[in-house]
Scaffold this motif. Structure first.
Motif: not given
Length: 545
Positions: A411-412, A415-416, A418, A434
């Motif tokens: 997830e990191e 998410r980071w 995009q 996301i």
């Protein structure tokens, strides 16, 4: 074809390879003195499996499930593998990473039934005798550890035995290698873990680790004893400290059939991920630059195999190695440093020192980062965002095990970046959503490599294991990833199809073995058919009645 078991009655029920439990037929019960020793109604293997699944569903956590399955393996091997092979994606994380890490840490507290062999350095001079105590006389695979660097957990002494046991379970469950040919071994040279040395329950030698010439003599006696007793055996080295793993591999790789999964298997699964990632980014391998977080044997193993693959695609090997850069606890691995190990030197850059990982990314502009540091959370938001700033599709591979040691979560990474990261990790992560897009994180698990490599060796009786065999294996893994998989972010074949994937990889590697005169048996007319004929199936044997 029916056969007669070598034992009868109560002993037959205590022989895991032959035991059918409640699945013995009425005729078999009469013939082999089992009447009265079992509940009277025979059931099928399928019903036994349903009962096991129900029991597992009532357990609270994966360590309990691990212990339950270990007990099952000790009493009914066929049922154990039938369960594992019925749903490999579910059971691999239980019998191996990440659960096996906790099982190794708690080995002395949860120990039940001995499995495999424990060879202590106090038996130096008698290792052949101890090895001969194993009941099977045709051993084809030994997975061996000295317990010093178990996953990312460090020195666990004899508790590291969970790793060889788990690996060999996956040899069978994921590639069909018959379990009777597999032998897990722990070489006990002591432990430097003070908690273990002070623990009255610790089951290993209560002494500090032996080093130097005595250690080397112990390893050599072990290797020679294996060659004498089991001449067709392949030795897989597992979870040795870097300063032992690298020289052991270098010493024996050209003399016997052997490999190191931490170095070569990890490298191959990483290379497979790179091959698949390039199908997403539409780039060439020779255009890539990788920055490794970690400078140990896993990092240099991956770096070397990627370099060799780049060289096969036309790049000079020295130039290829310069595209695979290491960053360890003391910063960027550069030539001016005086603390480098010999195995790191081929990857040392002519560059000014850099002590922050994110600064190295900004300076070197890698297309991918590969984490083999065993230190969690080092791929932080700044690192991921910087990779996303300089790459349209950054390759983010946090490969450290177990999950608690991963450099970042799926997830990191998504998410980071995009949602632009091409992601794979060493331990499993759940799907991520996301901004309305769903991603299925790939697990760059060595399970895609070592069972298939084992099956290729088993089917061909290969005399040696070469670096090129791992490049072949990596390409064979990557070519099975579909366009649909890639669209979902998955860069490895689904683990639910691991047996088919492994047999495909084994076929490709076996072709290489035969093409390069490395086989110990004649080439069959159809290698794929031969591989499948060799594969174990979890069905009960028919006994003569």
């Amino acid at each position: 074809m029916s056969t007669e078991p070598a034992t009868v009655g109560y002993e037959l029920l205590r022989t895991p390879r032959l035991n059918k439990g409640t699945a013995f037929t009425e005729a078999e019960r009469r013939a082999y003195h089992l009447e009265g020793l079992l509940p009277p109604r025979p059931v099928t293997l399928e019903l036994q499996m349903a009962r096991i699944h129900a029991e597992l569903s009532n357990l609270d956590n994966n360590l309990q499930k691990y212990m339950f399955l270990s007990d099952l393996q000790a009493r009914n091997e066929t049922l154990y593998y039938a369960i594992l092979m019925s749903d490999p994606a579910t059971f691999m994380p239980i019998v191996y990473t990440p659960t096996v890490g906790e099982a190794c840490q708690k080995f002395d507290q949860i120990f039940r039934i001995p499995r495999g062999l424990y060879l202590p350095i106090t038996a130096l001079g008698r290792l052949k005798e101890l090895l001969s105590h194993w009941p099977q006389k045709d051993v084809r695979f030994i997975v061996v550890t000295d317990g010093e660097r178990i996953l990312g957990l460090g020195d666990l002494g004899v508790g590291g035995m969970g790793i060889p046991i788990g690996k060999l379970s996956l040899y069978t469950a994921c590639a069909g290698i018959p379990p009777q040919y597999c032998l897990p071994i722990t070489l006990d040279v002591g432990t430097n873990n003070p908690e273990l040395l002070e623990d009255p329950l610790y089951l290993g030698l209560n002494q500090k680790r032996v080093r130097g010439a005595d250690y080397a003599a112990f390893i050599d006696e072990f290797v020679q004893a294996v060659q004498e007793l089991y001449p067709k055996c392949c030795i897989q080295w597992e979870d040795f400290a870097n300063f032992n793993a690298v020289p052991i591999l270098e010493l024996y790789r050209d003399k016997i059939c052997t490999y190191n999964d931490d170095i070569q298997g990890t490298a191959a699964v990483a290379l497979a991920g790179v091959f698949a990632a390039l199908r997403i980014s539409k780039q060439k391998l020779t255009e890539q630059r990788f920055l490794f977080l970690g400078g140990g044997s896993a990092a240099t193993g991956i770096a070397e195999l990627i370099s060799q693959a780049m060289a096969l695609e036309g790049l000079d090997l020295k130039a290829a190695r310069a595209r695979n850069v290491l960053f360890d606890i003391n910063g960027l691995v550069v030539r001016s440093r005086n603390d480098l190990a010999d195995f790191q030197r081929p990857f040392a850059l002519e560059h000014a020192p850099i002590t922050k990982f994110v600064y190295a990314i900004k300076e070197l502009r890698p297309t991918g980062i590969i984490g083999v540091s065993t230190v969690p959370k080092l791929f932080n938001q700044s690192v991921i965002e910087t990779m996303a700033d300089i790459n349209k599709r950054p390759i983010i591979f946090p490969y450290s095990n177990p999950t608690s040691r991963s450099e970042c979560t799926a997830e990191e990474a998504y998410r980071w970046s995009q949602g632009r990261a091409i992601f794979a990790s060493g331990s499993p992560f759940p799907p991520v959503e996301i901004e309305g897009q769903s991603f299925t994180p790939g697990q760059g698990n060595n399970v895609y490599i070592f069972p298939a490599m084992g099956m290729a060796i088993f089917a061909t009786e290969a005399k040696r294991v070469t670096e090129e065999m791992f490049i072949v294996a990596a390409k064979a893994v990557a070519e099975q990833v579909t366009e649909k998989n890639l669209a979902d972010g998955l860069i490895y074949p689904p683990q639910s199809k691991i047996l088919e994937a492994s047999l495909h990889v084994a076929t490709r590697v076996a072709e290489y073995i035969y093409d390069h005169d490395l086989a110990g048996v004649p080439r069959p007319a159809d290698i794929s058919t031969h591989i499948r004929a060799c594969a174990y199936k979890p069905v009960y044997p028919a006994f003569a009645v």
